[in-house]
Scaffold this active site. Structure first.
Site, PDB file in Angstrom:
ATOM      1  N   ARG A 100      -0.087  -3.342   3.711  1.00 41.19           N
ATOM      2  CA  ARG A 100      -0.418  -4.691   3.251  1.00 41.19           C
ATOM      3  C   ARG A 100      -1.161  -4.754   1.932  1.00 41.19           C
ATOM      4  O   ARG A 100      -0.765  -5.480   1.015  1.00 41.19           O
ATOM      5  CB  ARG A 100      -1.233  -5.432   4.323  1.00 41.19           C
ATOM      6  CG  ARG A 100      -0.467  -5.688   5.587  1.00 41.19           C
ATOM      7  CD  ARG A 100      -1.382  -6.200   6.676  1.00 41.19           C
ATOM      8  NE  ARG A 100      -2.293  -5.124   7.089  1.00 41.19           N
ATOM      9  CZ  ARG A 100      -3.249  -5.251   7.988  1.00 41.19           C
ATOM     10  NH1 ARG A 100      -3.453  -6.425   8.555  1.00 41.19           N
ATOM     11  NH2 ARG A 100      -4.004  -4.236   8.323  1.00 41.19           N
TER      12      ARG A 100
ATOM     13  N   CYS B 106      -7.055  -3.470   3.351  1.00 41.24           N
ATOM     14  CA  CYS B 106      -6.504  -3.450   4.711  1.00 41.24           C
ATOM     15  C   CYS B 106      -7.001  -2.178   5.393  1.00 41.24           C
ATOM     16  O   CYS B 106      -7.964  -1.571   4.946  1.00 41.24           O
ATOM     17  CB  CYS B 106      -4.981  -3.566   4.707  1.00 41.24           C
ATOM     18  SG  CYS B 106      -4.103  -2.128   4.071  1.00 41.24           S
TER      19      CYS B 106
ATOM     20  N   ASP C 174      -0.187  -6.763  10.356  1.00 39.42           N
ATOM     21  CA  ASP C 174       0.068  -5.390   9.943  1.00 39.42           C
ATOM     22  C   ASP C 174       1.489  -4.993  10.344  1.00 39.42           C
ATOM     23  O   ASP C 174       1.812  -4.964  11.529  1.00 39.42           O
ATOM     24  CB  ASP C 174      -0.938  -4.461  10.605  1.00 39.42           C
ATOM     25  CG  ASP C 174      -0.930  -3.050  10.041  1.00 39.42           C
ATOM     26  OD1 ASP C 174      -0.024  -2.728   9.255  1.00 39.42           O
ATOM     27  OD2 ASP C 174      -1.847  -2.284  10.396  1.00 39.42           O
TER      28      ASP C 174
END
Length: 151
Positions: free
Chosen positions: A13, A7, A117
């Protein structure tokens, strides 16, 4: 087999994806790692990511430091799964020799949309991201079992 979840900053994440995968995966032949494309020096896992993992799988990653993505990490794994199509495209453009093993997580399992996100969101936003990741990773594990005959 090593899978690398990627990410932006490796504080929300991808570190959750790594933990969820390694918790749910029963094969000793597959291990997940994670990294970020733009890690902020001195940062730690987000408090809400750590809290959600603690509440769901009783894993404490609150003192975990993010890992900066490098070309070596990409070369060293069998599969790179990004949280978004944008990150996938960046990695394919900058790692052309490895582009055949770089996918977004949901693309790889045949699902549309990115993993959103949660950065800056409240705990419920992180819980939603955890749920989305867990759902996608359950499908991923089944796909890997089918594709590689791993039990």
């Amino acid at each position: 087999m090593k899978i690398l979840f990627v990410c932006s900053g490796n504080t929300c994440r991808s570190c959750m994806a790594e933990a969820i995968f390694n918790n749910l995966n029963t094969s000793t032949d597959i291990k997940a790692l994670s990294a970020g494309i733009s890690v902020f020096p001195g940062s730690k896992t987000s408090l809400n990511s750590a809290a959600v993992l603690k509440e769901n799988i009783n894993l404490d990653i609150s003192s975990r430091s993010p890992v900066q993505l490098t070309p070596y990490l990409i070369e060293d794994v069998s599969l790179v799964l990004t949280m978004t199509a944008r990150i996938r495209d960046i990695l394919r453009d900058t790692n052309e020799s490895s582009s055949n093993k770089i996918y977004s997580l949901n693309e790889y399992i045949g699902v549309e949309d990115d993993i959103c996100d949660p950065y800056g969101g409240n705990i419920d936003v992180y819980r939603k991201t955890y749920t989305d990741l867990r759902s996608s990773i359950l499908v991923l594990i089944e796909k890997l079992k089918e594709d590689t005959s791993i039990k």
